[in-house]
Motif scaffolding. Structure first.
Motif, mmCIF file in Angstrom:
data_model
loop_
_atom_site.group_PDB
_atom_site.id
_atom_site.type_symbol
_atom_site.label_atom_id
_atom_site.label_comp_id
_atom_site.label_asym_id
_atom_site.label_seq_id
_atom_site.Cartn_x
_atom_site.Cartn_y
_atom_site.Cartn_z
ATOM 1 N N CYS A 180 -5.414 -7.509 -54.812
ATOM 2 C CA CYS A 180 -6.718 -6.859 -55.011
ATOM 3 C C CYS A 180 -6.763 -5.469 -54.390
ATOM 4 O O CYS A 180 -7.272 -4.536 -54.997
ATOM 5 C CB CYS A 180 -7.836 -7.697 -54.395
ATOM 6 S SG CYS A 180 -8.061 -9.281 -55.172
ATOM 7 N N TYR A 182 2.549 0.146 -57.979
ATOM 8 C CA TYR A 182 1.834 -0.877 -58.727
ATOM 9 C C TYR A 182 0.343 -0.553 -58.833
ATOM 10 O O TYR A 182 -0.268 -0.707 -59.884
ATOM 11 C CB TYR A 182 2.043 -2.255 -58.099
ATOM 12 C CG TYR A 182 1.383 -3.343 -58.904
ATOM 13 C CD1 TYR A 182 2.003 -3.840 -60.047
ATOM 14 C CD2 TYR A 182 0.137 -3.843 -58.548
ATOM 15 C CE1 TYR A 182 1.390 -4.818 -60.813
ATOM 16 C CE2 TYR A 182 -0.476 -4.816 -59.311
ATOM 17 C CZ TYR A 182 0.151 -5.308 -60.435
ATOM 18 O OH TYR A 182 -0.462 -6.275 -61.198
ATOM 19 N N ASN A 205 3.286 -12.176 -55.614
ATOM 20 C CA ASN A 205 2.957 -11.816 -56.989
ATOM 21 C C ASN A 205 1.946 -10.681 -56.961
ATOM 22 O O ASN A 205 0.806 -10.863 -56.535
ATOM 23 C CB ASN A 205 2.391 -13.034 -57.717
ATOM 24 C CG ASN A 205 2.106 -12.763 -59.172
ATOM 25 O OD1 ASN A 205 2.153 -11.622 -59.633
ATOM 26 N ND2 ASN A 205 1.814 -13.823 -59.899
ATOM 27 N N LEU A 206 2.350 -9.512 -57.430
ATOM 28 C CA LEU A 206 1.475 -8.349 -57.396
ATOM 29 C C LEU A 206 0.292 -8.475 -58.352
ATOM 30 O O LEU A 206 -0.706 -7.780 -58.194
ATOM 31 C CB LEU A 206 2.267 -7.076 -57.696
ATOM 32 C CG LEU A 206 3.263 -6.669 -56.614
ATOM 33 C CD1 LEU A 206 4.092 -5.481 -57.072
ATOM 34 C CD2 LEU A 206 2.558 -6.360 -55.308
ATOM 35 N N GLU A 207 0.382 -9.359 -59.332
ATOM 36 C CA GLU A 207 -0.741 -9.560 -60.245
ATOM 37 C C GLU A 207 -1.968 -10.106 -59.509
ATOM 38 O O GLU A 207 -3.083 -9.957 -59.979
ATOM 39 C CB GLU A 207 -0.357 -10.505 -61.373
ATOM 40 C CG GLU A 207 0.629 -9.890 -62.332
ATOM 41 C CD GLU A 207 0.976 -10.828 -63.464
ATOM 42 O OE1 GLU A 207 1.168 -12.039 -63.215
ATOM 43 O OE2 GLU A 207 1.056 -10.333 -64.600
ATOM 44 N N ASN A 208 -1.762 -10.725 -58.359
ATOM 45 C CA ASN A 208 -2.855 -11.282 -57.567
ATOM 46 C C ASN A 208 -3.344 -10.330 -56.482
ATOM 47 O O ASN A 208 -4.204 -10.686 -55.685
ATOM 48 C CB ASN A 208 -2.437 -12.612 -56.928
ATOM 49 C CG ASN A 208 -2.186 -13.674 -57.956
ATOM 50 O OD1 ASN A 208 -2.838 -13.705 -58.994
ATOM 51 N ND2 ASN A 208 -1.228 -14.547 -57.695
ATOM 52 N N PHE A 233 -5.179 -10.409 -51.363
ATOM 53 C CA PHE A 233 -4.925 -11.051 -52.642
ATOM 54 C C PHE A 233 -6.150 -11.830 -53.109
ATOM 55 O O PHE A 233 -7.061 -12.104 -52.325
ATOM 56 C CB PHE A 233 -3.730 -12.015 -52.526
ATOM 57 C CG PHE A 233 -2.438 -11.314 -52.251
ATOM 58 C CD1 PHE A 233 -1.667 -10.832 -53.286
ATOM 59 C CD2 PHE A 233 -2.000 -11.115 -50.945
ATOM 60 C CE1 PHE A 233 -0.480 -10.172 -53.035
ATOM 61 C CE2 PHE A 233 -0.810 -10.459 -50.690
ATOM 62 C CZ PHE A 233 -0.048 -9.981 -51.737
ATOM 63 N N LYS A 277 7.274 -4.049 -62.411
ATOM 64 C CA LYS A 277 7.572 -5.221 -61.587
ATOM 65 C C LYS A 277 6.286 -5.916 -61.168
ATOM 66 O O LYS A 277 5.322 -5.270 -60.801
ATOM 67 C CB LYS A 277 8.333 -4.803 -60.338
ATOM 68 C CG LYS A 277 9.760 -4.414 -60.585
ATOM 69 C CD LYS A 277 10.432 -3.933 -59.318
ATOM 70 C CE LYS A 277 10.513 -5.034 -58.289
ATOM 71 N NZ LYS A 277 11.309 -4.687 -57.125
ATOM 72 N N LYS A 278 6.309 -7.228 -61.229
ATOM 73 C CA LYS A 278 5.145 -8.001 -60.815
ATOM 74 C C LYS A 278 5.423 -8.791 -59.537
ATOM 75 O O LYS A 278 4.513 -9.258 -58.890
ATOM 76 C CB LYS A 278 4.725 -8.928 -61.936
ATOM 77 C CG LYS A 278 4.454 -8.172 -63.227
ATOM 78 C CD LYS A 278 3.165 -8.562 -63.821
ATOM 79 C CE LYS A 278 2.969 -8.036 -65.207
ATOM 80 N NZ LYS A 278 2.723 -6.673 -65.395
#
Length: 71
Positions: A19, A68, A14-17, A32, A2-3
């Motif tokens: 840090c 994550y 958004n977990l892609e961002n 983030f 999951k993102k």
């Protein structure tokens, strides 16, 4: 994996961002990209700024962020 992470109804991050994350007993602080901070706390926590969530939602968010980040 999951993102997207639901914080409350209608509010997702958004977990892609993501840090880094700091986990404490009643609060979570997410950092983030772009140095944006999100503080999440259990509803009713005194002196805790940020988005308040119920304890079961707090534990879910904690679990999903740790998964994550592979912690």
């Amino acid at each position: 994996m999951k993102k997207g992470l639901k914080i409350v109804d209608g509010f997702y991050v958004n977990l892609e961002n993501l840090c880094s994350a700091i986990f404490e007993e009643r609060t979570i602080q997410l950092l983030f990209v772009g140095e944006e901070l999100l503080d999440i706390c259990i509803a009713g926590t005194p002196y805790a700024p940020g988005q308040e969530v119920e304890i079961n939602e707090f534990r879910r968010i904690e679990r999903e962020v740790k998964t994550y980040l592979e912690i």
